[in-house]
Scaffold this active site. Structure first.
Site, short mmCIF file in Angstrom:
data_model
loop_
_atom_site.label_atom_id
_atom_site.label_comp_id
_atom_site.label_asym_id
_atom_site.label_seq_id
_atom_site.Cartn_x
_atom_site.Cartn_y
_atom_site.Cartn_z
N THR A 1 84.24 43.28 4.18
CA THR A 1 83.23 43.48 5.22
C THR A 1 82.03 44.17 4.57
OG1 THR A 1 84.95 43.74 6.89
CG2 THR A 1 82.74 44.49 7.47
N LYS B 1 81.24 39.71 12.13
CA LYS B 1 82.22 40.79 11.89
C LYS B 1 81.66 42.14 12.34
CE LYS B 1 85.76 42.97 9.98
NZ LYS B 1 86.92 43.23 10.82
N LYS C 1 82.12 53.15 7.50
CA LYS C 1 81.28 52.21 6.73
C LYS C 1 80.83 51.05 7.63
CE LYS C 1 83.43 49.01 4.70
NZ LYS C 1 83.79 47.62 4.91
#
Ligand code: NAP
Length: 299
Positions: free
Chosen positions: A101, A176, A244
């Site tokens: 990701t 995502k 993150k």
């Protein structure tokens, strides 16, 4: 597709997700060469038949399809563009599938560098967590040219179940980030509800039983409830990675001028979890921060 199934795979990144995904490729009959920054983590896979490569370039050089599953945008760019990076072995015919990701911008930067050497790139972030990686039931959100996504399908079939082609390179990562934002804000709501219920004296097991049959039900709530019940906060998905992903979503929202107040608040609470030494704990350890704000729940 016997021809495609014989494509040689280079795999970079053997963490919580990468190791079981590489194992599933081996089990599906692909020849797999692995590289991991921390070499010891490769040992179980080498015992199961994988070959070792001493660098990302070596893994890509011996492969038809090179896959990455590393942490964030800087890490992807390091393994692609850094010393002995994938790009050094890039050539026409090489396909790079990135399962990490990262930001859509990092995906586009990696793709551009590979394309200059004639190689192809597909971003393919996943959802489904550690169990999905272990059981090869991940959902994959792909970005890239349709012909490259088609070529990636046998690899996707070995590690996941659902594949959605979202658009050009970067579109998988955009999807995502959106899905993560929803899951992460849901998790904050789950933690708040659990803390309030416990402080009010409700029985945890009875609360969890009701949630499963109520409109409060969500994947995040089920995950958080189970962790609070067992007291086991070993990482399936770490606080560090959850933070993150929120930062990536906030960056994208800022770029587009979109207000995401719930995500902004959740990001701050994840920052607090990091500051309380919970970076390597499971994301559901956010419960401890919400609990501390309430003066503790005894759990
Ligand atoms: P992880 O356990 O922390 O593994 C990260 C892997 O990346 C490790 O192999 C690490 O090597 C490697 N790595 C990190 N930075 C690197 C660098 N600069 N150069 C070379 N290698 C580097 O993380 P994970 O949970 O497997 O997550 C991997 C990716 O999948 C992340 O992008 C995450 O957001 C995403 N994801 C995770 C989940 C989940 O539930 N865990 C679900 C969906 C998506 P070392 O072994 O040397 O540290």
């Amino acid at each position: 597709m016997a021809m495609t199934a014989r494509e040689r795979i280079g795999w970079i990144g053997l963490g919580i997700m990468g190791a079981p995904m590489a194992r599933n490729l081996l089990r599906a009959g692909f020849p797999v060469t692995v590289y991991n920054r921390t070499a010891e983590k490769a040992r179980p896979l080498l015992e199961e038949g994988a070959e070792w490569a001493p660098s990302p370039a070596a893994a890509a050089g011996r492969a038809d399809i090179v896959c990455t599953c590393v942490t964030g945008p800087e890490d992807l760019l390091q393994v692609v563009l850094g010393p002995e990076g994938v790009v050094e072995a890039a050539r026409p015919g090489l396909l790079h599938i990135d399962f990490s990701t990262v930001s859509p911008a990092a995906a586009r930067e990696a793709a551009a560098a590979l394309e200059r050497r004639g190689a192809a790139f597909v971003d393919a972030p996943v959802t489904g967590g550690q169990p999905g990686a272990q059981q090869a039931t991940l959902t994959i959100m792909a970005g890239g040219e349709a012909r490259h996504v088609e070529r990636a399908r046998p690899v996707f079939a070995a590690v996941g179940r659902e594949v959605h082609h979202m658009g050009p390179v970067g579109a998988g990562q955009t999807m995502k980030l959106v899905a993560n934002l929803i899951g992460g804000v849901n998790l904050l709501a789950a933690c708040e509800g659990l803390v309030l219920g416990l402080k009010a004296g409700l029985d945890l097991d009875r609360m969890l039983a009701v949630f499963e049959h109520s409109t409060a039900r969500s994947v995040s709530l089920t995950l958080a409830g189970e962790r609070v019940r067992t007291g086991d906060f070993a990482p399936g998905f770490s606080v560090r990675n959850r933070y993150k992903d929120f930062v990536l979503a906030l960056d994208e929202a800022r770029r587009l001028g979109v207000a995401v107040p719930g995500a902004a608040l959740a990001t701050q609470l994840y920052a607090a979890a990091m500051a309380h030494d919970l970076a390597e704990a499971d994301q559901t350890a956010l419960f401890h921060i919400v609990s501390q704000l309430a003066g503790g729940t005894g759990r």
